[in-house]
Design a protein around this motif. Structure first.
Motif: not given
Length: 223
Positions: A23-45
């Motif tokens: 993808g790219d930096a524009e479409s990248f989001s912490v939410r998408k990353l959390a989804s890929a890892l099977g977790t929630d955004s708060s755990s990444l923060y």
């Protein structure tokens, strides 16, 4: 009940780098990353306070890998040139991460290693200490911009490249001589931005280093 897996910082960065490769930096989001890892955004923060901080950390890993095993050799110009080419190669296979670095910069160990090498090389050039920070900044902007441009151009598909070439040919060879006389005159020799990127990279860098050398030379000449 089994709790969610706890991901390490390195595992999070690995997953982020993989998302950025597709993808790219524009479409990248912490939410998408959390989804890929099977977790929630708060755990990444818990690891990174913001998306920008995470992106900087991903870019810094590329710098850190590029500096692994690096040995400073040659005069100051050779040292800076070798470092720039090393960084270009490191980002060459990860064009989206090159764009991230160019946009967000970095503040980690990899970035500090790069800065240290450039600053040491500039001190070896004979520049007065008070002039080195400005020269460092100009070199850093030039190198990051060239790497981001080259990586971006290299990320397009063969089909996109051919379409771009066709549009370039139409725009240049079809230019109205009355309105674009210079363009019409050089139409058969002008090349698109993607051509000779390696040669352009090295020539622009060499020109900047030659400018620094020209400023230092009179100061070294005997009175």
């Amino acid at each position: 009940m089994t709790g969610r897996r706890r991901w390490s910082t390195d595992e999070i960065l690995d997953a982020a780098a993989e998302l950025l490769r597709t993808g790219d930096a524009e479409s990248f989001s912490v939410r998408k990353l959390a989804s890929a890892l099977g977790t929630d955004s708060s755990s990444l923060y818990r690891h990174f306070r913001s998306k920008t901080e995470l992106l900087r950390a991903v870019a810094d890993r590329v710098l850190l890998a590029a500096m692994d095993g690096h040995q400073a050799e040659g005069d100051w110009k050779q040292r800076i040139t070798a470092l720039a080419l090393r960084l270009r190669d490191a980002f060459g296979g990860q064009p989206q991460l090159a764009a991230v670095w160019g946009r967000y910069a970095s503040s980690g160990t990899g970035s500090r290693l790069v800065m240290e090498e450039v600053l040491q090389a500039l001190r070896a050039s004979g520049l007065p200490d008070e002039e080195i920070p400005v020269r460092y900044h100009r070199l850093a902007v030039l190198i990051a911009s060239l790497i981001a441009h080259e990586a971006g151009a290299g990320s397009i598909t063969p089909q996109e490249q051919e379409q771009g070439m066709e549009l370039f040919r139409v725009a240049v060879l079809g230019a109205d001589p009355a309105r674009f006389p210079a363009l019409a005159h050089f139409a058969r020799d002008v090349r698109p931005l993607g051509a000779d990127r390696r040669a352009a990279f090295e020539e622009l860098l060499a020109a900047q280093l030659a400018r620094i050398e020209a400023e230092v030379a009179p100061r070294r000449s005997p009175a």
